[in-house]
Design a protein around this motif. Structure first.
Motif, PDB file in Angstrom:
ATOM      1  N   SER A 155       0.828  -1.215   0.000  1.00  0.00           N
ATOM      2  CA  SER A 155       0.000   0.000   0.000  1.00  0.00           C
ATOM      3  C   SER A 155       0.860   1.261   0.000  1.00  0.00           C
ATOM      4  CB  SER A 155      -0.956  -0.008   1.200  1.00  0.00           C
ATOM      5  OG  SER A 155      -0.255  -0.127   2.414  1.00  0.00           O
ATOM      6  N   MET A 156       2.027   1.221   0.656  1.00  0.00           N
ATOM      7  CA  MET A 156       2.958   2.349   0.583  1.00  0.00           C
ATOM      8  C   MET A 156       3.468   2.537  -0.847  1.00  0.00           C
ATOM      9  SD  MET A 156       5.290   2.184   4.050  1.00  0.00           S
ATOM     10  CE  MET A 156       6.397   3.440   3.394  1.00  0.00           C
ATOM     11  N   THR A 157       3.727   1.412  -1.509  1.00  0.00           N
ATOM     12  CA  THR A 157       4.159   1.466  -2.911  1.00  0.00           C
ATOM     13  C   THR A 157       3.091   2.127  -3.776  1.00  0.00           C
ATOM     14  OG1 THR A 157       5.452  -0.555  -2.631  1.00  0.00           O
ATOM     15  CG2 THR A 157       4.896   0.073  -4.883  1.00  0.00           C
ATOM     16  N   ALA A 158       1.830   1.787  -3.512  1.00  0.00           N
ATOM     17  CA  ALA A 158       0.727   2.399  -4.257  1.00  0.00           C
ATOM     18  C   ALA A 158       0.682   3.902  -4.020  1.00  0.00           C
ATOM     19  CB  ALA A 158      -0.600   1.764  -3.852  1.00  0.00           C
ATOM     20  N   GLY A 159       0.888   4.320  -2.763  1.00  0.00           N
ATOM     21  CA  GLY A 159       0.912   5.749  -2.454  1.00  0.00           C
ATOM     22  C   GLY A 159       2.030   6.472  -3.175  1.00  0.00           C
ATOM     23  N   LEU A 160       3.188   5.828  -3.276  1.00  0.00           N
ATOM     24  CA  LEU A 160       4.313   6.414  -4.011  1.00  0.00           C
ATOM     25  C   LEU A 160       4.001   6.490  -5.504  1.00  0.00           C
ATOM     26  CD1 LEU A 160       7.214   4.503  -2.222  1.00  0.00           C
ATOM     27  CD2 LEU A 160       6.883   6.986  -2.153  1.00  0.00           C
ATOM     28  N   GLU A 161       3.459   5.415  -6.045  1.00  0.00           N
ATOM     29  CA  GLU A 161       3.208   5.356  -7.487  1.00  0.00           C
ATOM     30  C   GLU A 161       2.114   6.316  -7.921  1.00  0.00           C
ATOM     31  OE1 GLU A 161       4.508   0.664  -8.094  1.00  0.00           O
ATOM     32  OE2 GLU A 161       2.395   1.187  -7.762  1.00  0.00           O
ATOM     33  N   ILE A 162       1.123   6.540  -7.066  1.00  0.00           N
ATOM     34  CA  ILE A 162       0.050   7.464  -7.433  1.00  0.00           C
ATOM     35  C   ILE A 162       0.593   8.882  -7.557  1.00  0.00           C
ATOM     36  CG2 ILE A 162      -0.849   8.307  -5.201  1.00  0.00           C
ATOM     37  CD1 ILE A 162      -2.985   6.732  -7.956  1.00  0.00           C
ATOM     38  N   GLY A 163       1.765   9.114  -6.936  1.00  0.00           N
ATOM     39  CA  GLY A 163       2.408  10.429  -7.028  1.00  0.00           C
ATOM     40  C   GLY A 163       2.831  10.794  -8.437  1.00  0.00           C
ATOM     41  N   LEU A 185      -5.062  -0.399   7.542  1.00  0.00           N
ATOM     42  CA  LEU A 185      -3.670  -0.654   7.180  1.00  0.00           C
ATOM     43  C   LEU A 185      -3.370  -0.136   5.777  1.00  0.00           C
ATOM     44  CD1 LEU A 185      -1.223  -2.010   8.503  1.00  0.00           C
ATOM     45  CD2 LEU A 185      -1.873  -4.137   7.349  1.00  0.00           C
ATOM     46  N   VAL A 186      -4.284  -0.400   4.849  1.00  0.00           N
ATOM     47  CA  VAL A 186      -4.099   0.053   3.466  1.00  0.00           C
ATOM     48  C   VAL A 186      -4.104   1.579   3.391  1.00  0.00           C
ATOM     49  CG1 VAL A 186      -5.117   0.081   1.158  1.00  0.00           C
ATOM     50  CG2 VAL A 186      -5.047  -2.047   2.453  1.00  0.00           C
ATOM     51  N   ILE A 187      -5.041   2.206   4.095  1.00  0.00           N
ATOM     52  CA  ILE A 187      -5.108   3.672   4.098  1.00  0.00           C
ATOM     53  C   ILE A 187      -3.825   4.271   4.648  1.00  0.00           C
ATOM     54  CG2 ILE A 187      -6.249   5.673   5.152  1.00  0.00           C
ATOM     55  CD1 ILE A 187      -8.864   4.007   5.036  1.00  0.00           C
ATOM     56  N   CYS A 188      -3.338   3.729   5.773  1.00  0.00           N
ATOM     57  CA  CYS A 188      -2.094   4.233   6.371  1.00  0.00           C
ATOM     58  C   CYS A 188      -0.932   4.129   5.391  1.00  0.00           C
ATOM     59  CB  CYS A 188      -1.762   3.468   7.651  1.00  0.00           C
ATOM     60  SG  CYS A 188      -2.797   3.891   9.059  1.00  0.00           S
ATOM     61  N   GLY A 189      -0.810   2.969   4.744  1.00  0.00           N
ATOM     62  CA  GLY A 189       0.264   2.781   3.774  1.00  0.00           C
ATOM     63  C   GLY A 189       0.143   3.732   2.598  1.00  0.00           C
ATOM     64  N   ASN A 190      -1.068   3.871   2.050  1.00  0.00           N
ATOM     65  CA  ASN A 190      -1.289   4.794   0.926  1.00  0.00           C
ATOM     66  C   ASN A 190      -0.933   6.229   1.294  1.00  0.00           C
ATOM     67  OD1 ASN A 190      -4.316   3.226  -0.500  1.00  0.00           O
ATOM     68  ND2 ASN A 190      -2.157   2.701  -0.688  1.00  0.00           N
ATOM     69  N   LEU A 191      -1.367   6.669   2.478  1.00  0.00           N
ATOM     70  CA  LEU A 191      -1.117   8.049   2.889  1.00  0.00           C
ATOM     71  C   LEU A 191       0.366   8.300   3.147  1.00  0.00           C
ATOM     72  CD1 LEU A 191      -4.146   8.792   5.267  1.00  0.00           C
ATOM     73  CD2 LEU A 191      -3.866   9.392   2.850  1.00  0.00           C
ATOM     74  N   ILE A 192       1.030   7.349   3.812  1.00  0.00           N
ATOM     75  CA  ILE A 192       2.467   7.515   4.087  1.00  0.00           C
ATOM     76  C   ILE A 192       3.251   7.587   2.777  1.00  0.00           C
ATOM     77  CG2 ILE A 192       4.514   6.374   5.044  1.00  0.00           C
ATOM     78  CD1 ILE A 192       2.644   5.233   7.243  1.00  0.00           C
ATOM     79  N   GLY A 193       2.936   6.678   1.851  1.00  0.00           N
ATOM     80  CA  GLY A 193       3.586   6.722   0.546  1.00  0.00           C
ATOM     81  C   GLY A 193       3.316   8.025  -0.174  1.00  0.00           C
ATOM     82  N   GLY A 194       2.085   8.524  -0.054  1.00  0.00           N
ATOM     83  CA  GLY A 194       1.720   9.796  -0.677  1.00  0.00           C
ATOM     84  C   GLY A 194       2.486  10.963  -0.091  1.00  0.00           C
ATOM     85  N   TYR A 195       2.652  10.991   1.237  1.00  0.00           N
ATOM     86  CA  TYR A 195       3.418  12.066   1.874  1.00  0.00           C
ATOM     87  C   TYR A 195       4.870  12.052   1.391  1.00  0.00           C
ATOM     88  CZ  TYR A 195      -0.486  12.034   5.229  1.00  0.00           C
ATOM     89  OH  TYR A 195      -1.729  12.066   5.818  1.00  0.00           O
ATOM     90  N   MET A 196       5.429  10.856   1.285  1.00  0.00           N
ATOM     91  CA  MET A 196       6.836  10.726   0.872  1.00  0.00           C
ATOM     92  C   MET A 196       7.052  11.245  -0.546  1.00  0.00           C
ATOM     93  SD  MET A 196       7.500   6.932   2.497  1.00  0.00           S
ATOM     94  CE  MET A 196       9.096   6.683   1.714  1.00  0.00           C
ATOM     95  N   ILE A 197       6.173  10.832  -1.472  1.00  0.00           N
ATOM     96  CA  ILE A 197       6.344  11.272  -2.856  1.00  0.00           C
ATOM     97  C   ILE A 197       6.017  12.755  -3.005  1.00  0.00           C
ATOM     98  CG2 ILE A 197       4.002  10.736  -3.687  1.00  0.00           C
ATOM     99  CD1 ILE A 197       7.294  10.025  -5.568  1.00  0.00           C
ATOM    100  N   ALA A 198       5.088  13.258  -2.186  1.00  0.00           N
ATOM    101  CA  ALA A 198       4.760  14.689  -2.231  1.00  0.00           C
ATOM    102  C   ALA A 198       5.966  15.535  -1.822  1.00  0.00           C
ATOM    103  CB  ALA A 198       3.572  14.983  -1.309  1.00  0.00           C
ATOM    104  N   LEU A 199       6.629  15.138  -0.742  1.00  0.00           N
ATOM    105  CA  LEU A 199       7.818  15.869  -0.291  1.00  0.00           C
ATOM    106  C   LEU A 199       8.921  15.827  -1.344  1.00  0.00           C
ATOM    107  CD1 LEU A 199       7.903  14.666   3.433  1.00  0.00           C
ATOM    108  CD2 LEU A 199       7.343  16.975   2.626  1.00  0.00           C
ATOM    109  N   LEU A 200       9.120  14.658  -1.944  1.00  0.00           N
ATOM    110  CA  LEU A 200      10.150  14.523  -2.978  1.00  0.00           C
ATOM    111  C   LEU A 200       9.854  15.386  -4.189  1.00  0.00           C
ATOM    112  CD1 LEU A 200      12.607  13.137  -4.277  1.00  0.00           C
ATOM    113  CD2 LEU A 200      11.070  11.283  -4.991  1.00  0.00           C
ATOM    114  N   LEU A 201       8.624  15.312  -4.699  1.00  0.00           N
ATOM    115  CA  LEU A 201       8.277  16.046  -5.917  1.00  0.00           C
ATOM    116  C   LEU A 201       8.224  17.549  -5.689  1.00  0.00           C
ATOM    117  CD1 LEU A 201       5.549  13.696  -7.475  1.00  0.00           C
ATOM    118  CD2 LEU A 201       7.980  13.866  -8.043  1.00  0.00           C
ATOM    119  N   ASN A 202       7.805  17.976  -4.501  1.00  0.00           N
ATOM    120  CA  ASN A 202       7.790  19.416  -4.216  1.00  0.00           C
ATOM    121  C   ASN A 202       9.202  19.990  -4.107  1.00  0.00           C
ATOM    122  OD1 ASN A 202       5.013  20.793  -3.622  1.00  0.00           O
ATOM    123  ND2 ASN A 202       4.805  18.704  -2.863  1.00  0.00           N
TER     124      ASN A 202
END
Length: 291
Positions: A63-71, A143-160
């Motif tokens: 789910s973290m991978t999904a959050g990163l990839e959606i970025g 669990l899935v939501i937590c992983g998606n959101l954490i991955g999303g935060y990580m990719i957001a910080l990187l891309l910004n």
């Protein structure tokens, strides 16, 4: 237990056996023939059961991978907006974004990462079929939501950090996109998220009916581009957009983010679980019981 309750329980048990038997004995159609309702339902329940049986660490990583990839959808949204800004009206740019919005979803679904909205209806089916409890479903959702959101935060910080340094977008673009997501009234965001969840649940169902990769990619593109063109609210890509706006603008507060995220998650869950999981499953059950 009273005699009446025993009779009701026996009837329910009999119905459940009939449903399980129909699902298990559904004949597989030919290679080129479309799948039947029963085939799709069986495949969906089987896939969902496999997800339930995975370890928490595996689910969290996926789910973290999904959050990163959606970025990568966010990367393209910002880049296209920055490229077209000043060349056409802002409203037209947001419509053009529908052409690149599906990228992250294609990466997630074809890469078989676990995305909350795509899995919502799927994970509901074993509960409706009395194979899993509501509690186990909610734990898995969490669990899935937590992983998606954490991955999303990580990719957001990187891309910004990366975007302005590559010259592909700037902070003003990020803020404009976040404001666009947040501009609707709370009740509108909630209803919009319900429709988005409905579409994502239908996408899961349609993907189960597809037999080749090209068809699956086309389905993902069509469903998610409709969401982008119409401005429907998706909780995971929306989290990346609003979180990015929050870290770039003092006018977008943490309360704005939490409010949006709560409404979007609830709406997506309701749309996926009720309108797709429940209705698709109940349609099958009514057909079996009516035989």
């Amino acid at each position: 237990m009273s005699e009446e309750e025993k009779i009701i329980a026996a009837e329910e048990k009999k119905k459940q056996k009939a449903i399980d038997k129909e699902i298990q004995t559904t004949k597989r159609t030919g290679k080129d023939a479309p799948k039947t309702h029963g085939e799709i339902l069986r495949d969906q329940i089987t896939d969902a059961q496999e997800t339930y049986e995975k370890s928490p660490s595996s689910i969290l990583a996926s789910s973290m991978t999904a959050g990163l990839e959606i970025g990568f959808s966010f990367l393209m949204i910002c880049s296209v907006f920055y490229f077209l800004e000043g060349k056409m009206e802002e409203s037209s740019i947001f419509k053009m974004i529908a052409l690149v919005y599906p990228l992250g979803f294609i990466l997630v679904v074809m890469g078989q990462s676990i995305l909350f909205t795509e899995q919502t209806a799927l994970l509901t089916l074993p509960v409706l079929n009395n194979k899993r409890t509501i509690g186990s479903m909610l734990r898995l959702w969490g669990l899935v939501i937590c992983g998606n959101l954490i991955g999303g935060y990580m990719i957001a910080l990187l891309l910004n950090w990366l975007g302005p340094r590559l010259g592909i977008f700037n902070s003003e673009v990020v803020i404009t996109i976040a404001d666009h997501v947040l501009k609707a009234a709370p009740h509108v965001i909630f209803v919009s998220a319900i429709v988005a969840g409905w579409l994502m649940g239908l996408l899961s169902w349609l993907l189960a009916s597809a037999r080749d990769t090209i068809s699956r990619i086309v389905m993902i593109f069509l469903i998610t581009s409709v969401m982008a063109f119409t401005g429907l609210h998706h909780s995971i890509i929306g989290s990346v957009e609003v979180f990015s706006g929050m870290i770039k603008s003092a006018d977008i507060t943490f309360l704005d983010y939490v409010s949006f995220q709560s409404l979007a998650l609830l709406g997506n869950a309701f749309g996926g679980a009720i309108f797709v999981g429940l209705l698709k499953y109940r349609a099958f059950v009514f057909n079996i019981i009516g035989k």
